[in-house]
Design a protein around this motif. Structure first.
Motif, PDB file in Angstrom:
ATOM      1  N   ALA A  23       0.832  -1.210   0.000  1.00  0.00           N
ATOM      2  CA  ALA A  23       0.000   0.000   0.000  1.00  0.00           C
ATOM      3  C   ALA A  23       0.861   1.252   0.000  1.00  0.00           C
ATOM      4  O   ALA A  23       0.459   2.286  -0.552  1.00  0.00           O
ATOM      5  CB  ALA A  23      -0.939  -0.005   1.206  1.00  0.00           C
ATOM      6  N   GLY A  24       2.045   1.160   0.559  1.00  0.00           N
ATOM      7  CA  GLY A  24       2.951   2.304   0.594  1.00  0.00           C
ATOM      8  C   GLY A  24       3.486   2.722  -0.764  1.00  0.00           C
ATOM      9  O   GLY A  24       3.918   3.865  -0.937  1.00  0.00           O
ATOM     10  N   ILE A  25       3.476   1.815  -1.752  1.00  0.00           N
ATOM     11  CA  ILE A  25       3.943   2.185  -3.095  1.00  0.00           C
ATOM     12  C   ILE A  25       2.782   2.444  -4.048  1.00  0.00           C
ATOM     13  O   ILE A  25       2.986   2.857  -5.180  1.00  0.00           O
ATOM     14  CB  ILE A  25       4.884   1.126  -3.705  1.00  0.00           C
ATOM     15  N   PRO A  55      16.191  -5.613  -2.760  1.00  0.00           N
ATOM     16  CA  PRO A  55      16.538  -5.476  -1.337  1.00  0.00           C
ATOM     17  C   PRO A  55      15.987  -4.208  -0.671  1.00  0.00           C
ATOM     18  O   PRO A  55      15.825  -4.166   0.545  1.00  0.00           O
ATOM     19  CB  PRO A  55      18.069  -5.481  -1.349  1.00  0.00           C
ATOM     20  N   SER A  56      15.645  -3.185  -1.469  1.00  0.00           N
ATOM     21  CA  SER A  56      15.104  -1.950  -0.887  1.00  0.00           C
ATOM     22  C   SER A  56      13.636  -2.077  -0.513  1.00  0.00           C
ATOM     23  O   SER A  56      13.104  -1.245   0.212  1.00  0.00           O
ATOM     24  CB  SER A  56      15.285  -0.784  -1.859  1.00  0.00           C
ATOM     25  N   GLY A  57      12.938  -3.110  -1.029  1.00  0.00           N
ATOM     26  CA  GLY A  57      11.525  -3.300  -0.732  1.00  0.00           C
ATOM     27  C   GLY A  57      10.703  -3.441  -1.994  1.00  0.00           C
ATOM     28  O   GLY A  57      11.239  -3.656  -3.090  1.00  0.00           O
ATOM     29  N   PRO A  58       9.378  -3.297  -1.886  1.00  0.00           N
ATOM     30  CA  PRO A  58       8.504  -3.470  -3.048  1.00  0.00           C
ATOM     31  C   PRO A  58       8.737  -2.392  -4.107  1.00  0.00           C
ATOM     32  O   PRO A  58       8.916  -1.219  -3.778  1.00  0.00           O
ATOM     33  CB  PRO A  58       7.092  -3.345  -2.473  1.00  0.00           C
ATOM     34  N   LEU A  59       8.723  -2.832  -5.357  1.00  0.00           N
ATOM     35  CA  LEU A  59       8.881  -1.926  -6.499  1.00  0.00           C
ATOM     36  C   LEU A  59       7.582  -1.795  -7.284  1.00  0.00           C
ATOM     37  O   LEU A  59       7.377  -0.828  -8.006  1.00  0.00           O
ATOM     38  CB  LEU A  59       9.977  -2.440  -7.429  1.00  0.00           C
ATOM     39  N   SER A  81       6.671   4.976  -8.233  1.00  0.00           N
ATOM     40  CA  SER A  81       7.146   6.051  -9.109  1.00  0.00           C
ATOM     41  C   SER A  81       8.664   6.016  -9.297  1.00  0.00           C
ATOM     42  O   SER A  81       9.157   6.244 -10.395  1.00  0.00           O
ATOM     43  CB  SER A  81       6.687   7.410  -8.587  1.00  0.00           C
ATOM     44  N   GLY A  82       9.418   5.684  -8.280  1.00  0.00           N
ATOM     45  CA  GLY A  82      10.875   5.631  -8.395  1.00  0.00           C
ATOM     46  C   GLY A  82      11.412   4.396  -9.097  1.00  0.00           C
ATOM     47  O   GLY A  82      12.604   4.308  -9.373  1.00  0.00           O
ATOM     48  N   ALA A  83      10.550   3.440  -9.409  1.00  0.00           N
ATOM     49  CA  ALA A  83      10.980   2.190 -10.053  1.00  0.00           C
ATOM     50  C   ALA A  83      10.519   2.095 -11.505  1.00  0.00           C
ATOM     51  O   ALA A  83      10.755   1.073 -12.151  1.00  0.00           O
ATOM     52  CB  ALA A  83      10.462   0.995  -9.265  1.00  0.00           C
ATOM     53  N   ARG A  84       9.888   3.124 -12.001  1.00  0.00           N
ATOM     54  CA  ARG A  84       9.371   3.068 -13.374  1.00  0.00           C
ATOM     55  C   ARG A  84      10.512   3.132 -14.379  1.00  0.00           C
ATOM     56  O   ARG A  84      11.581   3.633 -14.104  1.00  0.00           O
ATOM     57  CB  ARG A  84       8.367   4.205 -13.591  1.00  0.00           C
ATOM     58  N   GLY A  89       7.144  -3.364 -14.666  1.00  0.00           N
ATOM     59  CA  GLY A  89       5.821  -3.652 -15.221  1.00  0.00           C
ATOM     60  C   GLY A  89       5.848  -4.867 -16.123  1.00  0.00           C
ATOM     61  O   GLY A  89       4.975  -5.745 -16.037  1.00  0.00           O
ATOM     62  N   SER A  90       6.845  -4.948 -16.989  1.00  0.00           N
ATOM     63  CA  SER A  90       6.983  -6.106 -17.874  1.00  0.00           C
ATOM     64  C   SER A  90       7.189  -7.383 -17.077  1.00  0.00           C
ATOM     65  O   SER A  90       6.616  -8.432 -17.399  1.00  0.00           O
ATOM     66  CB  SER A  90       8.161  -5.910 -18.839  1.00  0.00           C
ATOM     67  N   LEU A  91       7.990  -7.312 -16.043  1.00  0.00           N
ATOM     68  CA  LEU A  91       8.245  -8.477 -15.198  1.00  0.00           C
ATOM     69  C   LEU A  91       6.957  -8.938 -14.508  1.00  0.00           C
ATOM     70  O   LEU A  91       6.668 -10.137 -14.456  1.00  0.00           O
ATOM     71  CB  LEU A  91       9.324  -8.135 -14.171  1.00  0.00           C
TER      72      LEU A  91
END
Length: 163
Positions: A23-25, A55-59, A81-84, A89-91
């Protein structure tokens, strides 16, 4: 189901306890929307969430359900937003395709959501319909994953989403 790519991103089925981090992402849940937070929690508790993490958490995460005419449907696809633009998304689409047990896998997105439409086109999903009336002034586009790449109902494969 665990899938790891060469960049160290792992996709796995979320545990019920993962819901707060997921929920945080989610931009809507993180903004405090109680309905979205409740949906994320329910999806995790029902085992419907595939979460991409490093390792930083959910993307990012995707929700795979079978409530659309008993076919697979990616109800939600959200990338932090920082993982786009990193292939998350493809994964997640690939993981949803690999996990799907129905003959067909669908998803939808608003006409205004051009990034999701581009992702689905890159992943070779085919536009199959347009529905007016869900969101005023912003019709919903429906997409079907290529059958040669669908779940166990047709052929083996990996790939799916809604943003």
């Amino acid at each position: 189901m665990d899938i790891q790519n060469s960049g160290g991103i792992l996709v796995r089925t979320a545990a019920p306890s993962d819901w707060t981090a997921i929920a945080g992402i989610d931009t809507i849940a993180a903004a405090g929307d109680p309905a979205r937070r409740a949906a994320v929690r329910r999806w995790c508790e029902e085992g419907l969430v595939l979460v991409a993490e490093d390792p930083s958490g959910p993307l990012g995460y995707g929700v795979l359900e079978y409530t659309f005419f008993e076919q697979g449907f990616v109800t939600m696809l959200m990338v932090a937003s920082g993982a786009r633009r990193r292939g998350v998304g493809s994964l997640l689409l690939g993981a949803a395709g690999a996990a799907c047990t129905a003959p067909k896998l669908f998803t939808s997105t608003n006409v205004s959501n051009l990034p999701m439409q581009r992702l689905l086109q890159r992943e070779e999903w085919r536009a199959v319909g347009l529905l007016h009336g869900l969101d005023d002034g912003d019709p919903e586009l429906f997409f079907l994953r290529p059958s040669a790449r669908a779940g166990t109902g047709t052929a083996a494969g990996a790939g799916a989403g809604r943003a």
